[in-house]
Scaffold this active site. Structure first.
Site, short mmCIF file in Angstrom:
data_model
loop_
_atom_site.label_atom_id
_atom_site.label_comp_id
_atom_site.label_asym_id
_atom_site.label_seq_id
_atom_site.Cartn_x
_atom_site.Cartn_y
_atom_site.Cartn_z
N HIS A 117 -0.20 -14.25 -0.72
CA HIS A 117 1.04 -14.44 -0.14
C HIS A 117 1.50 -15.97 -0.50
CE1 HIS A 117 0.60 -10.76 2.34
NE2 HIS A 117 -0.54 -11.37 2.92
N VAL A 118 2.49 -16.06 -1.23
CA VAL A 118 2.61 -17.34 -2.02
C VAL A 118 4.07 -17.86 -1.46
CG1 VAL A 118 1.44 -16.81 -4.11
CG2 VAL A 118 3.73 -16.16 -3.94
N ARG A 119 5.17 -17.17 -0.95
CA ARG A 119 6.17 -17.85 -0.42
C ARG A 119 6.65 -16.74 0.71
NH1 ARG A 119 11.23 -18.77 -4.19
NH2 ARG A 119 10.08 -20.58 -4.70
N SER A 120 7.28 -17.77 1.74
CA SER A 120 7.78 -16.96 2.82
C SER A 120 9.10 -16.50 2.82
CB SER A 120 7.53 -17.73 4.16
OG SER A 120 8.34 -19.15 4.10
N GLY A 151 -7.05 5.97 -14.17
CA GLY A 151 -8.40 6.86 -14.11
C GLY A 151 -8.25 8.29 -13.84
N HIS A 209 -4.96 0.35 -14.37
CA HIS A 209 -5.84 1.38 -14.66
C HIS A 209 -5.60 2.76 -14.29
CE1 HIS A 209 -9.65 3.57 -15.58
NE2 HIS A 209 -9.76 3.65 -14.37
N GLY A 266 -5.92 5.12 -0.39
CA GLY A 266 -6.29 3.89 -0.57
C GLY A 266 -7.62 3.26 -0.32
N GLU A 306 0.81 -1.22 -0.03
CA GLU A 306 -0.06 0.01 0.03
C GLU A 306 0.97 1.25 -0.16
OE1 GLU A 306 -3.98 1.95 1.81
OE2 GLU A 306 -3.41 0.09 2.52
#
Length: 139
Positions: free
Chosen positions: A88-91, A107, A105, A81, A61
């Site tokens: 989360h796919v890996r530590s 805008g 995008h 925000g 963020e």
């Protein structure tokens, strides 16, 4: 704005903020992207010694909102925000993580960012989608 000016502005506005607390440093910028890095130390670990997902989201963020901030006319607008989602796919236990925010995008009112968080070897740690909104400043 040049790359150096973008990075200098990004660093300047982060004094005395969460970004400074987490030691987030802006490292690269282009026409449509911004990159930041954050050290992975016990300060950002969850109890079992790996990077806390909340710290990853704070990094994402921070870089996405800052990208909106530096790519919009902040004399006229302020950025917030409004939605964030992360996978989360890996530590990771130590080193640095890098977050690269790129536009999906751009805008006039809302901006959608794709933020890839990787380790020093470019392994994917987390993938984040952030929506920001540009709100007019009252005169």
């Amino acid at each position: 704005m040049t790359k150096e000016e973008l990075l200098e502005l990004s660093t300047k506005v982060c004094k005395n903020t969460l970004m400074e607390t987490l030691e987030i440093e802006f490292t690269d910028a282009g026409e449509d992207y911004l990159v930041a890095k954050m050290p992975v130390t016990p300060k950002v670990h969850q109890p079992d010694g790996v990077l806390h997902g909340g710290a990853s989201v704070a990094l994402a963020e921070s870089v996405g909102s800052m990208a909106s901030y530096v790519f919009l006319d902040t004399d006229e607008f302020f950025v917030r925000g409004i939605e964030i989602s992360a996978n989360h796919v890996r530590s990771i236990r130590e080193g640095y993580v890098y977050a690269k925010a790129t536009y999906l995008h751009k805008g006039r009112t809302t901006q959608l960012w794709n933020i890839r968080i990787t380790d020093e070897d470019d392994n994917l740690i987390s993938i984040v989608k952030l929506t920001t909104i540009a709100l007019p400043k009252k005169k």
